[in-house]
Scaffold this motif. Structure first.
Motif, PDB file in Angstrom:
ATOM      1  N   TYR A 212       0.834  -1.201   0.000  1.00 52.15           N
ATOM      2  CA  TYR A 212       0.000   0.000   0.000  1.00 52.15           C
ATOM      3  C   TYR A 212       0.876   1.261   0.000  1.00 52.15           C
ATOM      4  CZ  TYR A 212      -3.126   3.526   1.961  1.00 52.15           C
ATOM      5  OH  TYR A 212      -3.828   4.672   2.195  1.00 52.15           O
ATOM      6  N   GLY A 216       1.135   4.080  -2.897  1.00 55.88           N
ATOM      7  CA  GLY A 216       0.845   5.485  -2.605  1.00 55.88           C
ATOM      8  C   GLY A 216       1.997   6.407  -2.986  1.00 55.88           C
ATOM      9  N   SER A 217       3.220   5.913  -2.820  1.00 59.48           N
ATOM     10  CA  SER A 217       4.359   6.812  -3.038  1.00 59.48           C
ATOM     11  C   SER A 217       4.861   6.782  -4.473  1.00 59.48           C
ATOM     12  CB  SER A 217       5.498   6.461  -2.071  1.00 59.48           C
ATOM     13  OG  SER A 217       5.884   5.124  -2.272  1.00 59.48           O
TER      14      SER A 217
END
Ligand SMILES: Nc1ncnc2c1ncn2[C@@H]1O[C@H](COP(=O)(O)OP(=O)(O)OP(=O)(O)O)[C@@H](O)[C@H]1O
Length: 604
Positions: A212, A216-217
């Protein structure tokens, strides 16, 4: 028209939906020549593997007993708990995480007490995983335990096994398949857990949280490696679980030299019991008088319940008294494992995973030399290494008998032990049991529907009807003088005929007199005469005068004698047995019935 194979199509659709994304991912991965490096993926994998395994152990240790208790307890509380325990399955995992924060978060009492070590640590991850994954094991274990035949644990109790031993040695192995499946599901769910973990223990990263964070990054490309690692790990565990089986010990049984157990004459059996099960009331009393008792009665009369109450398997008020050489001993209040009463339920209740040799040694304190004796005596020595599914019905019952006898019970309870067996095997086993009773003085209580079996195997008979004793006493007394027509029917007495006493107290059947009675005229009665007491003669033959007129309607030639069914002018039918030749059907005949061979009961 070609039929569409509906089931394969439906199954195939779901299979495709489940597999296509994984296959597409694998193809893409192979096409792109590998995944981009993702520093930290190894540590995340280790965290997930370790925490999921610890969580599964915790779930197993706590969840298996919970599943067992939920499966065995009846009543509203157990039903409500059975529903509540599934609640975490229905909650979104994020919400589960929030609930856990209220319990173990840094500002919650438990969290404060532990200095905040229950969040953002591996302990926190395990707590989240246990909460979310435990219901999978509990539900699977509960259904597996519910499917365990209660007769198995009942018999284990009568073989001396206490509660914990019955759980460990009977329920657990029998429910093992379902529990293993539940543990696997729990592990996989814990390994994949994200929502509760991300709230309760964001750090250290588990593989789902790491994925996750990567997504996200850096976006999708950075998730390729963690996804590949997760797939590989889950697949490895699935394959390993499918192939890993505890090796079965296949050592051949080595039977010791048989030693005949010392005979000790069984006690006289007496009891006075009351019990209520599901609205059915049982009140049955029997004074101590003999070592062998048969309980006869219609279906649902309470026969099995009486045996279970005697064995201590049913909560019953009252007393059971076994009167041996040392005087009367009361068993009320004793648990079944302490009663030294052997019990053979209608089903032989053999443990499916044990060989014959292990079955007979299953009783607490079973002596191998005595077990070898009973195996030998009951013709089972050659079958010692077989499991129950490799035995015939008669062999299974013999094993159950050998297992009970090996513990040298003071009293043996047998619930229709020969039902459903073919006639030669049944006869053989009946005579085997009779020989055992004679040789060892063994005390037995036998439940049967068969009056002949009762006569063969019991000195006393108890007739049960709707939970109460209809008649009881010495076998020959009860058979000679049934108390009423229902008792007579239970004893297999035939030729029960309705009639009315005529003027002068004479019982007539049509125009013919059957016997004199001292009952007033007009009394309705049921009367009977044993088939072997009726003498038949053809109308034109010697002795044709007198008696009842009738017509032969059926002739059944059995091995030892012939049964002739005669219809009387009243429409009643009587059966006569004889050893010589019998008249053909439709022949008019006369029946001579000795008046003193007639038993009659006035209607109430
Ligand atoms: N667990 C139970 N819950 C409710 N009723 C029960 C339960 N067990 C037995 N009963 C009822 O108790 C009565 C007596 O049952 P029991 O098994 O003793 O009959 P039985 O005389 O042995 O019958 P059969 O010859 O058919 O085996 C029956 O009416 C049965 O329906």
């Amino acid at each position: 028209m070609n039929r569409i194979p509906v089931l394969p199509v439906l199954a195939g659709l779901l299979l495709a939906y489940l597999l296509v994304p994984i296959v597409a991912f694998a193809v893409r991965l192979a096409g792109s020549g590998g995944a981009a490096a993702a520093p930290g993926v190894g540590a995340a994998l280790v965290t997930s593997l370790v925490t999921a395994t610890i969580a599964t152990v915790v779930i197993g240790v706590l969840g298996v007993p919970l599943g067992y208790l939920l499966a065995r307890r009846r009543g509203r509380v157990a039903a409500a708990l059975g529903v509540l325990v599934q609640l975490p399955l229905a909650l979104p995992p994020l919400i589960s995480g929030v609930l856990l924060v209220y319990l173990v978060g840094p500002y919650a009492p438990l969290g404060a007490l532990t200095g905040g070590r229950l969040t953002d640590t591996r302990i926190g991850i395990v707590l989240a995983q246990v909460f979310v994954a435990a219901p999978f094991l509990v539900v699977a274990a509960r259904s597996a335990f519910a499917a365990v035949d209660p007769a198995l644990t009942d018999v284990a109790a009568t073989l001396g096994h206490g509660r914990l031993s019955r759980f460990v040695r009977v329920a657990l192995p029998v429910a093992g398949g379902g529990i293993r499946a539940g543990l696997l599901l729990a592990w996989l769910r814990a390994f994949g857990e994200f929502g509760a973990t991300v709230i309760l223990a964001y750090h250290p990263y588990t593989l789902p949280v790491f994925t996750y964070v990567q997504f996200g990054s850096t976006g999708l490309p950075a998730t390729v490696l963690p996804v590949a690692v997760a797939l590989l790990a889950a697949l490895t565990v699935l394959v390993a679980a499918d192939h890993l089986r505890l090796p079965r010990r296949r050592r051949q049984a080595v039977l010791p030299a048989p030693v005949r157990p010392n005979g000790r004459p069984g006690p006289l059996i007496g009891f006075d019991l009351t019990a209520t099960v599901g609205g059915f009331g049982l009140a049955v009393a029997h004074p101590p008088g003999a070592r062998t008792l048969a309980i006869l009665g219609p279906s649902g009369a309470g026969k099995s319940m009486t045996l279970r109450a005697l064995a201590g398997l049913l909560p019953a008020a009252g007393r059971v008294t076994l009167t041996g050489d040392g005087g009367p001993e009361r068993l009320a209040g004793l648990d079944p494992e302490h009663r030294e009463i052997g019990y053979l339920p209608q089903d032989p209740a053999l443990l499916p995973q044990l060989t014959v040799w292990r079955q007979v040694l299953f009783g607490v304190g079973a002596d191998p030399a005595v077990a070898a004796y009973w195996l030998d005596r009951l013709g089972l020595a050659d079958l010692a290494d077989r499991r129950p599914d490799q035995l015939s019905g008669g062999q299974r019952r013999r094993v159950a008998l050998a297992r009970a006898l090996t513990r040298r019970p003071r009293l043996l309870l047998l619930d229709e032990p020969f039902a459903g067996l073919d006639t030669p095997v049944r006869d053989e086993l009946r005579h085997e049991l009779r020989a055992l009773q004679r040789d060892t003085g063994m005390a037995t209580v036998l439940v049967t529907h068969d009056p002949d079996e009762a006569a063969l195997l019991a000195d006393e008979v108890l007739l049960l009807s709707a939970g109460t004793v209809r008649q009881q006493g010495r076998q020959e007394e009860v058979y000679a003088h049934p108390c009423d027509p229902r008792a007579a029917r239970l004893l297999g007495i035939r030729n029960l005929t309705a009639g009315t006493v005529g003027p002068g107290g004479v019982l007539r059947c049509g125009a013919a007199a059957v016997c004199d009675t001292d009952l007033p005229a007009g009394t309705d009665v049921t009367w009977c005469v044993r088939p072997d007491q009726i003498t038949l003669s053809t109308m034109d033959g010697a002795g044709a005068a007198g008696g009842l007129a009738g017509r032969v309607v059926d002739v059944v030639r059995l091995a030892a004698f012939t049964e002739t069914v005669i219809e009387l002018p009243t429409g009643d039918r009587l059966t006569a047995t004889r050893t010589g030749p019998a008249p053909e059907p439709a022949t008019p005949v006369r029946l001579a019935i000795p008046p003193d061979a007639v038993t009659l009961w006035p209607s109430r």
